[in-house]
Scaffold this motif. Sequence first.
Motif, PDB file in Angstrom:
ATOM      1  N   ASN A 419     -19.731   7.426 -17.813  1.00  0.00           N
ATOM      2  CA  ASN A 419     -18.789   7.059 -18.864  1.00  0.00           C
ATOM      3  C   ASN A 419     -18.929   8.054 -20.019  1.00  0.00           C
ATOM      4  OD1 ASN A 419     -20.842   6.102 -20.794  1.00  0.00           O
ATOM      5  ND2 ASN A 419     -21.154   4.499 -19.242  1.00  0.00           N
ATOM      6  N   TYR A 420     -18.073   7.905 -20.987  1.00  0.00           N
ATOM      7  CA  TYR A 420     -17.976   8.838 -22.106  1.00  0.00           C
ATOM      8  C   TYR A 420     -19.286   8.914 -22.899  1.00  0.00           C
ATOM      9  CZ  TYR A 420     -16.046  10.647 -26.547  1.00  0.00           C
ATOM     10  OH  TYR A 420     -15.788  11.368 -27.680  1.00  0.00           O
ATOM     11  N   TYR A 421     -19.899   7.765 -23.091  1.00  0.00           N
ATOM     12  CA  TYR A 421     -21.104   7.746 -23.929  1.00  0.00           C
ATOM     13  C   TYR A 421     -22.284   8.392 -23.208  1.00  0.00           C
ATOM     14  CZ  TYR A 421     -17.856   5.015 -26.494  1.00  0.00           C
ATOM     15  OH  TYR A 421     -16.707   4.651 -27.149  1.00  0.00           O
ATOM     16  N   LYS A 443     -16.158   9.529 -15.254  1.00  0.00           N
ATOM     17  CA  LYS A 443     -15.534   8.296 -14.764  1.00  0.00           C
ATOM     18  C   LYS A 443     -15.216   7.371 -15.938  1.00  0.00           C
ATOM     19  CE  LYS A 443     -18.286   8.246 -10.503  1.00  0.00           C
ATOM     20  NZ  LYS A 443     -19.235   7.435  -9.693  1.00  0.00           N
ATOM     21  N   ASN A 444     -14.431   6.348 -15.643  1.00  0.00           N
ATOM     22  CA  ASN A 444     -14.131   5.280 -16.604  1.00  0.00           C
ATOM     23  C   ASN A 444     -13.444   5.789 -17.868  1.00  0.00           C
ATOM     24  OD1 ASN A 444     -15.131   2.940 -15.168  1.00  0.00           O
ATOM     25  ND2 ASN A 444     -17.144   3.931 -15.357  1.00  0.00           N
ATOM     26  N   GLY A 445     -12.454   6.641 -17.675  1.00  0.00           N
ATOM     27  CA  GLY A 445     -11.667   7.138 -18.802  1.00  0.00           C
ATOM     28  C   GLY A 445     -10.193   6.772 -18.696  1.00  0.00           C
ATOM     29  N   GLY A 446      -9.835   5.901 -17.768  1.00  0.00           N
ATOM     30  CA  GLY A 446      -8.414   5.570 -17.546  1.00  0.00           C
ATOM     31  C   GLY A 446      -7.957   4.426 -18.441  1.00  0.00           C
ATOM     32  N   PRO A 447      -6.772   3.885 -18.144  1.00  0.00           N
ATOM     33  CA  PRO A 447      -6.240   2.795 -18.975  1.00  0.00           C
ATOM     34  C   PRO A 447      -7.180   1.579 -19.038  1.00  0.00           C
ATOM     35  CG  PRO A 447      -4.517   3.685 -17.553  1.00  0.00           C
ATOM     36  CD  PRO A 447      -5.799   4.346 -17.135  1.00  0.00           C
TER      37      PRO A 447
END
Length: 575
Positions: A419-421, A443-447
Amino acid sequence: MSAAARPHRRDAQSLRSRTWFDSLEYYSFARRAYLRSEGLTRESFQGKPVIGICNSWSELNHCNIHLRTVAEAVKRGVWQAGGVPLEFPTISLGEVFMKPTTMLFRNLMAMDVEESIRANPLDGVVLLCGCDKTTPAQLMGAASADLPSVFVTGGPMLSGQYQGKTIGSGTDMRKLFDLYRTGELSEEGLMEVEECSARSHGHCMVMGTASTMASITEALGMTLPGGAAIPAPDSRRLALAEQCGRRIVGMVWEDLRPSEILTRQAFENAIAVDMAIGGSTNAVVHLIAIAGRLGIDLTLEDFHAISKRTPFLANLRPSGAYLMEDFCYAGGLPALMKEMLPLLHRDAITVTGSSIGENIEDAKCFNQDVIRSSSNALAPEGGTLVLYGNLAPDGAVIKHTAASPHLLQHRGPAYVFDNYYAMLAELNRDDLPVDENTVLVLKNGGPHGGPGFPEWGHIPMPKVLLKRGIKDCVRLSDARMSGTSFGTVVLHITPESAIGGPLAAVQTGDEIVLDSANRRIDVNLPEGELARRLAAFVRPKPHYHRGYGKMFLDHVTQANLGCDFDFLRAVKKPE
Ligand code: FES
């Protein structure tokens, strides 16, 4: 056909606002009485079109900070043409302030715009926007409300100036910040950049998302010719606003509505212009969403087909060399569209009442290095490439004009950030095990994953690579990227990882294959392995359990469908 020659389809008796004001029943009387509190006499509004000025001004949105001044110019024009201007606010979406991302709120703003227009005694609307999401949100709302509408975008900032060089917002700021990260730029130097990169009001002045959406608004025919590129502080922007104020009154009498302008042909023109300007990848999502409001099914394949036949002509950062101010002085969008006229539907009608072809008949190019001729194009094809593959069954995009050519055909091992963090925590690690062949995967950057489909897809270059002088590597995610960004970055991978798209199965060390020539993005795994991993996928807990956030998660569509809410698309009327 000139604007003056278009027949009037309305008279004072059939104005929509009349049903609010023009009767002797109690509520008409009360509405007139309360309008008196604004100092308006009965003569001010009787029998005149009421023009809403939909203003996204906000001190929380620096790009739109001048729109109150713009609104005053619009009002002058409305009064001159015999209308009554009434300005109203909507929510505004300041790109760099809002967390987790303005994209989470684009649909909320579109709903605000649509319902504010529909619920009020308006005959026509002038919409004032500028920053990345305010423009598409207003286009979506105006398309759904379908009253005569004209747009005044806020215009780009003046070019940034740093030690004798022009610098572009976002694009050069990122490059200079990377120099700061590696110690090549001092803190004092960074402060100097901070002082001189945003020298005026207006939106980002590279061909980022705001400039792209302003250009698309003009290409769609929803603003007056030349409106996209005039710098925000240029007096001609206020003159344009005044003209728009006059024009909307004419549009009301002609009953010229968005549904007549925003046709499939208009969207194909907008896609062609998007390709010729090397526009932001965000335009793909926004255009699909706007078209959906009219019941027009734009697909990623429409973008691909139009990209194949459209040369890249606008030499503007982040894909080229110049800035929006240069684009304006070179002739702006009319000059560019004239150059590509054989690729456009020239008969598409616009807010002028005339066609695109008629609007740009007299356009001239004054700098052929900024606006290239087709025979001297920057690239033979458009700026956005649509990819598919086992990682993106429903599509992904890459802005290949802003990528490193040698990386467009690439295979290398993945390094995965969950994820971003996690990504932020690792980027500055001196021992991060990556090299120039590594493919960075987020990963985990979608809507659902972001949430809200944030602009995390750029994935800053790891410090360990920057120190080795490596400025680009292949990066991929299900997130978006700022239109001001650059690099070999695959975005909008669909379906997204948070709902079990194949990206969720990628692990550090897997071989990723980017094959731009064949429009593919794949992970190279033994037969059956991808399916095995996906069978074990556990969906992350939702980010919201109540309120707007829950509504977003319950109804947002995936990137290839525009990320609008499923219930906001136009309902096809029964035959
Ligand atoms: Fe508003 Fe860039 S921050 S356009």
